[in-house]
Write a protein that holds these residues in place. Structure first.
Motif: not given
Length: 274
Positions: A220-230
């Motif tokens: 109920t408290q989602t966040r995101h992190i943007i990920m690159a290759n490897e």
């Protein structure tokens, strides 16, 4: 050259107050797979160590790691090594193992120093162990393959289980990787948690200009992190771990904690996510 760092565990109430940079400081792992380096992150979630070794045609030896507190890293630990590069060699206890792309070498507790050589790009995972299991090269033919998903939900994929109770015993380290069909981008959805185990993801085979939006946090408290290759991400036991890419990709998953039951999950309905 050996580079190490530590990541400390934080509670979900603190995590939901973090901004983008603070989230990345705690959970995102960049700077892996540098030529001529062994790079390790010591996580205080279940004491998992994750990292990389890139000998670039030479040789790199992993032995004493101060954060582990023992003369040699494997004195009280087990290890899994996934090769995501060209064929290479890993030497353990005087024996050399040729590891092709996509294969995993399981290394048992008490095995001593580990030497990486050749043109492999080695992803390293290590967890505390209570007994010794035999060091074994797990080839793709030995893996357990589970096909899941569908094109209409953009998650058609195959789960390749390598260090898994049905393939090779371990104390607590479970690992493998998931590959997506062309046009499928959603991983681990519907989402789940497993409060008894932490998890770490390595995203790879992702085109350089593309990204994966890794979802984390309480349901109920989602966040995101943007990920690159490897790049890798640490997932706390209380957090979901899912994502969607701007193209297809592969990710290595690894778990450590109370059990090695791959299906021990507390499922979250998509409609309950916030």
């Amino acid at each position: 050259m050996l580079k190490t760092q530590s990541r400390y565990a934080i509670d979900p109430a603190t995590a939901k107050t973090l901004d983008t940079d603070q989230l990345r400081d705690h959970f995102h792992v960049g700077g892996l797979f540098a030529d001529g380096e062994i790079s390790l992150v010591y996580s205080h979630y279940d004491r998992l160590i994750l990292g990389s070794a890139v000998p670039k045609g030479g040789a790199l030896t992993l032995d004493k790691v101060a954060e582990a507190g023992t003369p040699s890293i494997l004195d009280r630990r087990e290890m899994g090594v996934l090769n995501i590069g060209d064929a290479g060699t890993v030497e353990v206890g005087g024996k050399k193992y040729q590891i092709d792309n996509g294969e995993v070498l399981y290394i048992g507790m008490g095995s001593g120093p580990v030497t990486f050589s050749g043109n492999g790009r080695y992803y390293i995972l290590s967890a505390p162990a209570h007994q010794t299991y035999p060091t074994t090269l797990i080839k793709l033919a030995d893996a357990r393959r589970v096909e899941m998903g569908a094109p209409e939900t953009a998650n058609e994929r195959v789960i390749i289980q390598l260090l898994h109770p049905d393939v090779h015993p371990s104390c607590q380290l479970v690992m493998g990787y998931t590959q997506f069909a062309q046009g499928s981008v959603w991983n681990t959805m519907p989402a789940h948690t497993h409060d008894r185990r932490m998890e770490a993801y390595l995203y790879f085979q992702l085109p350089e200009e593309q990204r994966v939006f890794h979802m984390m946090g309480e349901p109920t408290q989602t966040r995101h992190i943007i990920m690159a290759n490897e790049e890798a991400v640490i997932s706390p036991p209380w957090s979901i771990h899912a994502g969607a890419g701007t193209s297809s990709y592969t990710f290595c998953w690894a778990m450590a904690g109370d059990n090695v039951d791959f299906t021990d999950m507390d499922m979250i309905a998509i409609g309950d996510l916030r």
